[in-house]
Design an enzyme around this catalytic site. Structure first.
Site, short mmCIF file in Angstrom:
data_model
loop_
_atom_site.label_atom_id
_atom_site.label_comp_id
_atom_site.label_asym_id
_atom_site.label_seq_id
_atom_site.Cartn_x
_atom_site.Cartn_y
_atom_site.Cartn_z
N THR A 361 0.87 -1.17 0.00
CA THR A 361 0.00 0.00 0.00
C THR A 361 0.91 1.23 0.00
O THR A 361 2.12 1.13 0.19
CB THR A 361 -0.98 -0.03 1.19
OG1 THR A 361 -1.66 -1.28 1.19
CG2 THR A 361 -1.99 1.09 1.18
N THR A 379 -3.73 1.18 -2.89
CA THR A 379 -3.27 -0.17 -2.58
C THR A 379 -3.50 -1.16 -3.71
O THR A 379 -4.37 -0.96 -4.56
CB THR A 379 -3.99 -0.70 -1.31
OG1 THR A 379 -3.42 -1.94 -0.91
CG2 THR A 379 -5.48 -0.90 -1.54
N ASN A 381 -3.06 -4.29 -2.20
CA ASN A 381 -3.06 -5.20 -1.04
C ASN A 381 -1.63 -5.65 -0.74
O ASN A 381 -0.79 -4.80 -0.52
CB ASN A 381 -4.03 -6.35 -1.19
CG ASN A 381 -4.39 -6.95 0.18
OD1 ASN A 381 -4.28 -6.24 1.18
ND2 ASN A 381 -4.77 -8.19 0.24
N SER A 432 -11.48 -2.06 4.50
CA SER A 432 -10.09 -1.61 4.40
C SER A 432 -9.66 -0.99 5.72
O SER A 432 -10.49 -0.62 6.55
CB SER A 432 -10.01 -0.56 3.28
OG SER A 432 -8.76 0.08 3.30
N GLY A 452 0.47 -0.06 5.50
CA GLY A 452 0.83 -0.93 6.61
C GLY A 452 -0.26 -1.88 7.05
O GLY A 452 -0.31 -2.26 8.22
N1 GLY Z 1 -5.30 -3.70 1.54
C1 GLY Z 1 -5.12 -3.06 2.77
C2 GLY Z 1 -6.30 -2.28 3.21
O1 GLY Z 1 -7.04 -1.80 2.38
O2 GLY Z 1 -6.51 -2.14 4.39
#
Ligand code: GLY
Length: 551
Positions: A361, A379, A381, A432, A452
């Site tokens: 991210t 992001t 992911n 998210s 993170g």
């Molecule tokens: N993929 C990390 C989030 O969206 O929290």
């Protein structure tokens, strides 16, 4: 009375100085430069956000990309509008709750994380078009230009990217189009090797010419869908064509004289941050010894993450009790149940049910000289996402489907658990943790966020607390970090974050502490002093490519 309020408002506005310069902080110098270049061409912060996002999508693909999604939190100076642009990925129409379960009912982690079946329908390109058309001054043909150049001419490989390529080598080897970009001669690139992405440049050019249609319809869409289906994915042309950006009302809350504007669902970040700050607001943390402060903050984190696992999901699919969770009375109840000296085992909290740290991210922050602001977290992911590039498009597919709860109580890649509210459903957006945030006081503005994974929320919280303590922007981004997320019931700390004495005191209160072998996060923040008009920017010292520039 009305007159007095209006006079006060007017005098506040007269006192406020516009930013003397623009400030951009992002995870890569090419992206920060792209943003400043677009400002110099007459763009505003929102055009700069298009340039920064799209350039990061070329040069920092381990973290974000046009095959992924994002939340852009905007503040428009001319009318004070705050809004969150939700370009989050969406489950394909053929997705269903059990799609990652094997014949024994266990989650097949490979399917959930790698290859096109792991990918939601991307939202980044739709978000960029929305930004340009509704908030920017410039067309996409100008603001995408730096990204097109970076893709066409190449950029130099750097250690963080190389580390992710090494980590994902085995997955990348499954897909020839991924190998062609990340290991062109069958080998992991070395620092300084040029990463050239001609197909991605062509895709970006199609968007520059046709807007989002160039991505969600026509040749690029056809190539993505056929590549997905050929490798076990379930995307359809209609899934792409029907994808739409949503404007969300941000979560707002107040804390000791500050006003926060932060991420709305389908992010869990804003609600969790509001709950935690409401709980903490009755205590003067600045005056407290370190172990006591960390204990109280941790206990508040524990409760907010418990609520996350139960209540939060896509607001278009579930009724989220936002008012309750962000209400000071609710926080009062939580606070009353926090023992000043004892950790509550998470198993004592009614709820459901290894926590790798997120290094993926990305986040950037922008203020322009009119006072427009963007706080954006983007992001794909996990690092380098699904590992799958659709041949002929240069588009690396996200693996955001893993942010859904594939099975109630079963941890995802970030050790987060979830239940019904975040189960997989067609066209739903996964929950998210991304928490782009603004903070306003009478004379100061802070813009911050970080990547993170599950730790995003607590990193933003610690950055905020540091700002509230009166520290400058470079301190928010570098402050040592700790994290608790309800389950696993453990207080994680960065390497060398706490002294042996503080650790001993926290253990005596009942906290199980796990010291990390490294650090986490990559925060990029900007600051505006409205009294003087001075701006400042800072990038997290934990990575070497961060780039914070005021000019
Ligand atoms: N993929 C990390 C989030 O969206 O929290």
């Amino acid at each position: 009375m009305k007159k007095i309020i209006l006079t006060l408002l007017f005098s506040c506005q007269v006192m406020a100085e516009l930013p003397k310069q623009a400030a951009i902080a992002s995870a890569h110098p090419l992206a920060t430069d792209a943003g400043h270049r677009i400002l110099a061409q007459g763009g505003n912060a929102f055009d700069a956000a298009v340039a920064v996002s799209s350039t990061l999508a070329v040069v920092e693909q381990q973290s974000s990309g046009i095959g992924g999604g994002a939340f852009w939190l905007l503040h428009r100076a001319k009318d004070g509008k705050n809004v969150m642009i939700d370009g989050r990925e969406e489950a394909p129409s053929k997705a269903h709750a059990d799609m990652y379960l094997d014949k024994n009912g266990d989650v097949d982690r490979d399917k959930a994380l790698y290859g096109p079946l792991a990918a939601g329908i991307p939202g980044e390109i739709a978000g960029l078009e929305h930004l340009a058309v509704n908030y920017g001054n410039l067309p996409l043909s100008i603001s995408l230009q730096p990204a097109i150049e970076a893709a066409e001419n190449g950029f130099k490989a750097y250690p963080r990217l190389i580390k992710h390529i090494k980590n994902k080598e085995k997955v990348l080897q499954r897909y020839p189009a991924s190998m062609a970009i990340y290991m062109p001669n069958g080998k992991v690139p070395e620092v300084g090797d040029l990463i050239v992405q001609k197909d991605l440049a062509t895709t970006l050019k199609a968007v520059a010419e046709q807007g989002k249609k160039g991505f969600y319809e026509g040749k690029i869409a056809e190539l993505m869908v056929s590549a997905s289906q050929q490798h076990g994915g379930i995307w359809t042309l209609d899934d792409l064509k029907s994808y739409e950006v949503k404007e969300r009302q941000p979560i707002t809350t107040n804390y000791r004289g500050y006003h926060l504007v932060t991420a709305a669902p389908p992010s869990s970040g804003g609600i969790a941050i509001a709950t935690i700050l409401n709980v903490l607001s009755a205590w003067d943390l600045t005056e407290m010894d370190q172990a006591k402060r960390i204990h109280l903050v941790t206990e508040a984190m524990r409760r907010a993450y418990r609520d996350r696992s139960i209540y939060l999901g896509d607001p278009d699919f579930v009724d989220i009790p936002t008012q309750l969770l962000t209400h000071p009375y609710y926080a009062e109840g939580i606070r009353a149940a926090i023992h000043p000296d004892k950790a509550l085992p998470s198993s004592y909290l009614p709820g459901i049910g290894e926590n790798p740290k997120g290094q993926d991210t990305t986040h950037f922050s922008i203020i322009d000289t009119d006072g427009n602001m963007v706080s954006a977290t983007l992001t794909v992911n996990t690092g380098l996402a699904s590992g799958f590039i659709a041949a002929g498009t240069g588009v690396l597919f996200n693996n955001e489907m893993d942010d859904f709860s594939a099975k109630p109580g079963e941890p995802n890649a970030f050790g987060l658990i979830g239940d019904e509210a975040n189960k997989i459903e067609p066209k739903k957006r996964p929950l998210s943790s991304m928490s782009p945030t603004f903070v306003f006081s009478d004379d100061q503005v802070a813009v911050l966020g970080t990547p993170g994974g599950s730790r995003i929320i607590t990193m933003v919280l610690l950055g905020l607390l540091d700002f509230f303590d009166g520290h400058p922007v470079d301190s928010w981004v570098s402050k040592p970090r700790y994290h608790h997320q309800y389950l696993p019931d453990r207080l994680y700390i960065e390497k060398d974050a706490l002294s042996a004495e503080t650790i001993k005191q926290l253990e005596a209160k009942g906290h199980e502490i796990q010291a990390s072998s490294g650090t986490w996060g990559n925060m990029h923040a900007v600051y505006w002093n409205k009294q003087t008009g001075e701006v400042a920017a800072a990038s997290d010292p934990r990575t070497t490519t961060g780039s914070a520039v005021v000019k």
